[in-house]
Motif scaffolding. Structure first.
Motif, short mmCIF file in Angstrom:
data_model
loop_
_atom_site.label_atom_id
_atom_site.label_comp_id
_atom_site.label_asym_id
_atom_site.label_seq_id
_atom_site.Cartn_x
_atom_site.Cartn_y
_atom_site.Cartn_z
N SER A 32 0.84 -1.19 0.00
CA SER A 32 0.00 0.00 0.00
C SER A 32 0.88 1.25 0.00
CB SER A 32 -0.90 0.01 1.23
OG SER A 32 -0.13 0.23 2.40
N GLN A 69 -1.30 0.03 -9.93
CA GLN A 69 -2.05 -0.13 -8.69
C GLN A 69 -3.24 -1.03 -8.97
OE1 GLN A 69 -4.32 3.21 -7.11
NE2 GLN A 69 -3.72 2.64 -5.04
N LYS A 74 -5.93 -1.68 -3.91
CA LYS A 74 -5.20 -0.40 -3.83
C LYS A 74 -3.71 -0.61 -3.54
CE LYS A 74 -8.84 2.12 -4.47
NZ LYS A 74 -9.09 2.66 -5.78
N ARG A 75 -3.21 -1.81 -3.79
CA ARG A 75 -1.80 -2.12 -3.56
C ARG A 75 -1.01 -1.86 -4.84
NH1 ARG A 75 -1.40 -4.28 1.35
NH2 ARG A 75 0.52 -5.42 1.11
#
Length: 106
Positions: A32, A69, A74-75
């Motif tokens: 993240s 991403q 959302k990593r």
């Protein structure tokens, strides 16, 4: 003697290189924004604006085609290019800066 502009450009290059190194050593699922920023000691900011430095760097690197991403988690992870497989897709959905979802091609 370096100009202020040259110094700033070198600093940006060094910061992006550090982000790249962290992602190169990251788990396959990626990291993240907060994990990247905290690892590098650049996550803090003034109240309500934490994480802007790593997020800005990641956005720049995304525009350069270096990172992607995952839209769901959302990593962030490094984008892998396979020049010998130009028609293959990873089917990894990513979000561009304008908010549109795209499918990343290696």
């Amino acid at each position: 003697m370096l100009s202020a502009y040259q110094t700033a450009q070198r600093a940006l290059a060094d910061l992006k290189s550090a982000v790249y190194q962290v992602l190169a050593d990251a788990p396959e699922a990626g990291l993240s924004n907060a994990e990247i920023g905290r690892t590098l000691g650049i996550y803090g900011g003034h109240i309500g604006h934490e994480g802007h430095i790593p997020r800005t760097l990641l956005s720049m690197m995304q525009q350069e085609g270096v990172v992607i991403q995952d839209a769901g988690s959302k990593r962030w992870r490094l984008r892998v290019y396979w020049p010998f497989e130009q028609d293959a897709t990873e089917n990894v959905e990513a979000t561009r800066n304008d908010g549109d979802s795209v499918v990343s091609r290696p």
